[in-house]
Write a protein that holds these residues in place. Structure first.
Motif, PDB file in Angstrom:
ATOM      1  N   ASP A  40      21.438  50.214  41.575  1.00 42.26           N
ATOM      2  CA  ASP A  40      21.015  51.349  42.380  1.00 42.26           C
ATOM      3  C   ASP A  40      19.741  50.987  43.141  1.00 42.26           C
ATOM      4  O   ASP A  40      18.741  50.591  42.538  1.00 42.26           O
ATOM      5  N   MET A  42      17.617  52.830  44.395  1.00 38.98           N
ATOM      6  CA  MET A  42      16.531  53.773  44.124  1.00 38.98           C
ATOM      7  C   MET A  42      15.878  53.540  42.763  1.00 38.98           C
ATOM      8  O   MET A  42      15.008  54.289  42.355  1.00 38.98           O
ATOM      9  N   ALA A  43      16.275  52.513  42.024  1.00 41.16           N
ATOM     10  CA  ALA A  43      15.715  52.261  40.704  1.00 41.16           C
ATOM     11  C   ALA A  43      14.260  51.827  40.797  1.00 41.16           C
ATOM     12  O   ALA A  43      13.747  51.573  41.885  1.00 41.16           O
ATOM     13  N   SER A  60      26.778  46.642  49.872  1.00 43.39           N
ATOM     14  CA  SER A  60      26.608  46.991  48.465  1.00 43.39           C
ATOM     15  C   SER A  60      25.188  47.383  48.113  1.00 43.39           C
ATOM     16  O   SER A  60      24.861  47.542  46.953  1.00 43.39           O
ATOM     17  N   GLY A  62      22.624  49.115  46.764  1.00 45.77           N
ATOM     18  CA  GLY A  62      22.389  50.308  45.984  1.00 45.77           C
ATOM     19  C   GLY A  62      23.608  51.006  45.464  1.00 45.77           C
ATOM     20  O   GLY A  62      23.535  52.160  45.075  1.00 45.77           O
ATOM     21  N   GLU A  63      24.750  50.353  45.423  1.00 48.21           N
ATOM     22  CA  GLU A  63      25.958  51.005  44.932  1.00 48.21           C
ATOM     23  C   GLU A  63      26.309  50.494  43.536  1.00 48.21           C
ATOM     24  O   GLU A  63      26.602  49.323  43.338  1.00 48.21           O
ATOM     25  N   ASP A  64      26.199  51.382  42.542  1.00 52.84           N
ATOM     26  CA  ASP A  64      26.566  51.063  41.167  1.00 52.84           C
ATOM     27  C   ASP A  64      27.309  52.265  40.607  1.00 52.84           C
ATOM     28  O   ASP A  64      26.693  53.252  40.227  1.00 52.84           O
ATOM     29  N   CYS A  65      28.634  52.187  40.580  1.00 54.87           N
ATOM     30  CA  CYS A  65      29.461  53.327  40.165  1.00 54.87           C
ATOM     31  C   CYS A  65      29.336  53.679  38.687  1.00 54.87           C
ATOM     32  O   CYS A  65      29.606  54.797  38.295  1.00 54.87           O
ATOM     33  N   GLY A  67      26.497  52.526  36.552  1.00 55.72           N
ATOM     34  CA  GLY A  67      25.125  52.534  36.062  1.00 55.72           C
ATOM     35  C   GLY A  67      24.788  51.379  35.133  1.00 55.72           C
ATOM     36  O   GLY A  67      23.626  51.168  34.792  1.00 55.72           O
ATOM     37  N   THR A  70      22.642  48.679  36.897  1.00 55.67           N
ATOM     38  CA  THR A  70      21.321  49.246  37.145  1.00 55.67           C
ATOM     39  C   THR A  70      20.491  49.213  35.869  1.00 55.67           C
ATOM     40  O   THR A  70      19.306  48.850  35.894  1.00 55.67           O
ATOM     41  N   SER A  99      21.206  41.421  42.519  1.00 52.57           N
ATOM     42  CA  SER A  99      22.374  42.093  41.973  1.00 52.57           C
ATOM     43  C   SER A  99      23.623  41.438  42.561  1.00 52.57           C
ATOM     44  O   SER A  99      23.809  41.438  43.775  1.00 52.57           O
ATOM     45  N   LYS A 101      27.415  41.969  42.337  1.00 51.64           N
ATOM     46  CA  LYS A 101      28.416  42.925  41.861  1.00 51.64           C
ATOM     47  C   LYS A 101      29.765  42.224  41.667  1.00 51.64           C
ATOM     48  O   LYS A 101      30.411  41.821  42.629  1.00 51.64           O
TER      49      LYS A 101
END
Length: 176
Positions: A40, A42-43, A60, A62-65, A67, A70, A99, A101
């Protein structure tokens, strides 16, 4: 119980368990890649970059479906907060956190995608790869990539599994 938990936190048991005090420090940036479900944006930690191997055509950032990725990134790189909590990386000024993914919305990914993530790390001079996932199925492809990363001088940290004390160590942690 609260007192026991606080003593574990205060004593930095995780740092002591891996004998980090015996490591010899170097100079410059340490590049750490977290192969997981994303991170994410925003972390509470600075990210050096995001790579999406699940859907490469999508951005990608900030995309972590789930969590999970993150959470792992936060454990590694969280800046100090008001209560003094900080990540295991310590001095975040010397750590570049990436990150990568490789896991989907169900925290699953084929071995081929994991191998692709490890190859990305080799190609981008990553120093440490974190893989907080595992499988009980052996894969020659995965073993070859882990060996290739080791030959490139990359330190790999992998989950042994969540099965408890009497379960087998999962791959990739089960590789020598």
């Amino acid at each position: 119980l609260d007192e026991a938990i606080q003593s574990v936190v205060d004593d930095h048991w995780n740092i002591k368990a891996i004998h980090a005090e015996d490591a010899h420090g170097g100079s410059g940036q340490i590049k750490v890649a977290v192969l997981d479900s994303g991170a994410d944006i925003m972390a509470k930690y600075p990210m050096a970059g995001f790579v999406n191997l699940v859907n490469p055509e999508e951005n990608s950032n900030g995309e972590d479906c789930t969590g999970h990725g993150t959470s792992v990134c936060s454990i590694i790189g969280q800046d100090s907060d008001e209560e003094g909590t900080r990540g295991v990386a310590g001095d975040e000024e010397n750590v570049e956190l990436y990150s990568v993914k490789v896991l989907d919305a169900y925290n699953q990914g084929p071995v081929s995608r994991i191998a692709e993530g490890i190859q990305w790390c080799i190609d981008h001079d990553i120093d440490i790869i974190n893989m907080s996932f595992g499988t009980d199925s052996y894969s020659a492809c995965l073993e070859d990539m882990v060996q290739k990363a080791a030959n490139a001088g990359i330190l790999m940290v992998a989950s042994v599994g969540n099965g408890g004390e009497n379960s087998k160590v999962e791959y990739p942690a089960a590789f020598s």
